[in-house]
Design a protein around this motif. Sequence first.
Motif, PDB file in Angstrom:
ATOM      1  N   ASP A  13      24.824 -22.960  28.689  1.00  0.00           N
ATOM      2  CA  ASP A  13      25.765 -23.457  27.682  1.00  0.00           C
ATOM      3  C   ASP A  13      26.122 -22.291  26.772  1.00  0.00           C
ATOM      4  O   ASP A  13      25.277 -21.772  26.053  1.00  0.00           O
ATOM      5  CB  ASP A  13      25.124 -24.594  26.884  1.00  0.00           C
ATOM      6  N   ARG A  14      27.396 -21.874  26.812  1.00  0.00           N
ATOM      7  CA  ARG A  14      27.805 -20.725  25.995  1.00  0.00           C
ATOM      8  C   ARG A  14      28.498 -21.141  24.698  1.00  0.00           C
ATOM      9  O   ARG A  14      29.109 -20.305  24.030  1.00  0.00           O
ATOM     10  CB  ARG A  14      28.711 -19.803  26.806  1.00  0.00           C
ATOM     11  N   THR A  15      28.387 -22.397  24.308  1.00  0.00           N
ATOM     12  CA  THR A  15      29.005 -22.865  23.070  1.00  0.00           C
ATOM     13  C   THR A  15      28.449 -22.093  21.874  1.00  0.00           C
ATOM     14  O   THR A  15      27.229 -22.011  21.704  1.00  0.00           O
ATOM     15  CB  THR A  15      28.729 -24.363  22.865  1.00  0.00           C
ATOM     16  N   PRO A  16      29.307 -21.519  21.027  1.00  0.00           N
ATOM     17  CA  PRO A  16      28.808 -20.827  19.833  1.00  0.00           C
ATOM     18  C   PRO A  16      28.059 -21.796  18.918  1.00  0.00           C
ATOM     19  O   PRO A  16      28.302 -23.007  18.936  1.00  0.00           O
ATOM     20  CB  PRO A  16      30.089 -20.321  19.160  1.00  0.00           C
ATOM     21  N   VAL A  17      27.166 -21.248  18.096  1.00  0.00           N
ATOM     22  CA  VAL A  17      26.354 -22.091  17.212  1.00  0.00           C
ATOM     23  C   VAL A  17      27.235 -22.982  16.339  1.00  0.00           C
ATOM     24  O   VAL A  17      26.929 -24.164  16.122  1.00  0.00           O
ATOM     25  CB  VAL A  17      25.435 -21.208  16.336  1.00  0.00           C
ATOM     26  N   ALA A  18      28.332 -22.445  15.843  1.00  0.00           N
ATOM     27  CA  ALA A  18      29.195 -23.222  14.950  1.00  0.00           C
ATOM     28  C   ALA A  18      29.770 -24.461  15.637  1.00  0.00           C
ATOM     29  O   ALA A  18      30.081 -25.447  14.974  1.00  0.00           O
ATOM     30  CB  ALA A  18      30.335 -22.351  14.424  1.00  0.00           C
ATOM     31  N   GLY A  19      29.870 -24.408  16.959  1.00  0.00           N
ATOM     32  CA  GLY A  19      30.426 -25.541  17.685  1.00  0.00           C
ATOM     33  C   GLY A  19      29.402 -26.427  18.355  1.00  0.00           C
ATOM     34  O   GLY A  19      29.747 -27.444  18.954  1.00  0.00           O
ATOM     35  N   LEU A  20      28.124 -26.054  18.266  1.00  0.00           N
ATOM     36  CA  LEU A  20      27.067 -26.826  18.919  1.00  0.00           C
ATOM     37  C   LEU A  20      26.734 -28.074  18.114  1.00  0.00           C
ATOM     38  O   LEU A  20      26.488 -28.003  16.914  1.00  0.00           O
ATOM     39  CB  LEU A  20      25.788 -25.979  19.034  1.00  0.00           C
ATOM     40  N   THR A  21      26.707 -29.203  18.786  1.00  0.00           N
ATOM     41  CA  THR A  21      26.229 -30.418  18.135  1.00  0.00           C
ATOM     42  C   THR A  21      24.715 -30.500  18.254  1.00  0.00           C
ATOM     43  O   THR A  21      24.106 -29.843  19.107  1.00  0.00           O
ATOM     44  CB  THR A  21      26.845 -31.661  18.782  1.00  0.00           C
ATOM     45  N   ASP A  22      24.113 -31.308  17.409  1.00  0.00           N
ATOM     46  CA  ASP A  22      22.676 -31.531  17.519  1.00  0.00           C
ATOM     47  C   ASP A  22      22.320 -32.052  18.896  1.00  0.00           C
ATOM     48  O   ASP A  22      21.315 -31.642  19.499  1.00  0.00           O
ATOM     49  CB  ASP A  22      22.215 -32.550  16.466  1.00  0.00           C
ATOM     50  N   ALA A  23      23.150 -32.953  19.420  1.00  0.00           N
ATOM     51  CA  ALA A  23      22.859 -33.564  20.719  1.00  0.00           C
ATOM     52  C   ALA A  23      22.927 -32.537  21.837  1.00  0.00           C
ATOM     53  O   ALA A  23      22.075 -32.525  22.742  1.00  0.00           O
ATOM     54  CB  ALA A  23      23.833 -34.706  20.988  1.00  0.00           C
ATOM     55  N   ALA A  24      23.927 -31.645  21.795  1.00  0.00           N
ATOM     56  CA  ALA A  24      24.054 -30.635  22.842  1.00  0.00           C
ATOM     57  C   ALA A  24      22.904 -29.642  22.793  1.00  0.00           C
ATOM     58  O   ALA A  24      22.366 -29.245  23.835  1.00  0.00           O
ATOM     59  CB  ALA A  24      25.389 -29.903  22.708  1.00  0.00           C
ATOM     60  N   PHE A  25      22.513 -29.231  21.593  1.00  0.00           N
ATOM     61  CA  PHE A  25      21.383 -28.308  21.461  1.00  0.00           C
ATOM     62  C   PHE A  25      20.104 -28.967  21.964  1.00  0.00           C
ATOM     63  O   PHE A  25      19.331 -28.365  22.727  1.00  0.00           O
ATOM     64  CB  PHE A  25      21.219 -27.885  20.007  1.00  0.00           C
ATOM     65  N   ALA A  26      19.891 -30.212  21.581  1.00  0.00           N
ATOM     66  CA  ALA A  26      18.687 -30.927  22.019  1.00  0.00           C
ATOM     67  C   ALA A  26      18.681 -31.118  23.527  1.00  0.00           C
ATOM     68  O   ALA A  26      17.612 -31.057  24.156  1.00  0.00           O
ATOM     69  CB  ALA A  26      18.596 -32.277  21.317  1.00  0.00           C
ATOM     70  N   HIS A  27      19.851 -31.313  24.119  1.00  0.00           N
ATOM     71  CA  HIS A  27      19.908 -31.505  25.575  1.00  0.00           C
ATOM     72  C   HIS A  27      19.453 -30.248  26.305  1.00  0.00           C
ATOM     73  O   HIS A  27      18.728 -30.327  27.302  1.00  0.00           O
ATOM     74  CB  HIS A  27      21.326 -31.887  25.990  1.00  0.00           C
ATOM     75  N   SER A  28      19.860 -29.076  25.813  1.00  0.00           N
ATOM     76  CA  SER A  28      19.395 -27.822  26.425  1.00  0.00           C
ATOM     77  C   SER A  28      17.884 -27.703  26.315  1.00  0.00           C
ATOM     78  O   SER A  28      17.199 -27.321  27.281  1.00  0.00           O
ATOM     79  CB  SER A  28      20.051 -26.620  25.742  1.00  0.00           C
ATOM     80  N   GLN A  29      17.353 -28.019  25.151  1.00  0.00           N
ATOM     81  CA  GLN A  29      15.906 -27.888  24.970  1.00  0.00           C
ATOM     82  C   GLN A  29      15.149 -28.887  25.852  1.00  0.00           C
ATOM     83  O   GLN A  29      14.122 -28.550  26.457  1.00  0.00           O
ATOM     84  CB  GLN A  29      15.522 -28.088  23.500  1.00  0.00           C
ATOM     85  N   ASP A  30      15.646 -30.106  25.917  1.00  0.00           N
ATOM     86  CA  ASP A  30      14.954 -31.130  26.717  1.00  0.00           C
ATOM     87  C   ASP A  30      15.005 -30.818  28.205  1.00  0.00           C
ATOM     88  O   ASP A  30      14.016 -30.984  28.920  1.00  0.00           O
ATOM     89  CB  ASP A  30      15.572 -32.511  26.469  1.00  0.00           C
ATOM     90  N   THR A  31      16.157 -30.365  28.685  1.00  0.00           N
ATOM     91  CA  THR A  31      16.329 -30.125  30.120  1.00  0.00           C
ATOM     92  C   THR A  31      15.581 -28.883  30.578  1.00  0.00           C
ATOM     93  O   THR A  31      15.064 -28.837  31.701  1.00  0.00           O
ATOM     94  CB  THR A  31      17.823 -29.985  30.452  1.00  0.00           C
ATOM     95  N   ILE A  32      15.495 -27.866  29.732  1.00  0.00           N
ATOM     96  CA  ILE A  32      14.919 -26.585  30.131  1.00  0.00           C
ATOM     97  C   ILE A  32      13.478 -26.437  29.638  1.00  0.00           C
ATOM     98  O   ILE A  32      12.543 -26.352  30.439  1.00  0.00           O
ATOM     99  CB  ILE A  32      15.803 -25.429  29.611  1.00  0.00           C
TER     100      ILE A  32
END
Length: 249
Positions: free
Chosen positions: A93-112
């Motif tokens: 996921d190359r979304t910049p921090v300013a555009g990252l939602t809490d849900a998207a960030f959490a999804h990366s952490q949960d999946t990886i």
Amino acid sequence: MASRRILVTGASSGIGAATVRALAAPGVALAVHARNNRDGAERSAAAAREQGAEAEVLMADLARPEAPERLVQEAAAALGGLDVLVSNAGFADRTPVAGLTDAAFAHSQDTILGALFRLARAAGPILAEGEAPRLVAVSSFVAHNFRTDSTVFPASAAAKAGVEALVKALALEWAPLVTVNAVAPGYTEKDSGAHAALDGPAWEAVKARIPLRRLGKPADVAAAIAFLASPAAGYITGQCLHVDGGVVI
């Protein structure tokens, strides 16, 4: 009973599928995992059987908290135990921090990262009973590559950096019974039709920044995983092997 019993997650395509092919041999039994690409997983399993291995396909969404433990138990039941766990499932996921939602960030952490944690917690006691037991986690160059001329993957980088830290912690906790290592691929070719974080022109620009001047192939990464998963790698633990053409030096 097979002499080597191996679970590979994220094995329906790319590095995971190449890892299945690299590990498949007579006397090997493989649990081939996918989240939802059953057709790809079945192709990986069929390729393993053609090389003389036994292979079972198992499906699970590793972002669900209960799924990793269930997957480990199903794999151990199907294979008669577990000697090797290859934790490969993930995405970029190359979304910049300013555009990252809490849900998207959490999804990366949960999946990886969360998936590796839960897989390891479930597999540890089973691996400890195995023969020359190994855990190999797939990290990424994105946890090390922070340059103004490169794409940065904030959510993925944070998750993969966590993977490498957890690998070191597990290596200490599980020694001397189980070795735990990581492989960090660089820019790697995708299967035809697979989602890619970069487009065609961006891939061409990337090659100029790689000392070996080419993208990696899934088989390049799979060869490193297969070595670390083998009995021959018994004196290596807590390490991260970069397979990236020199992009991180």
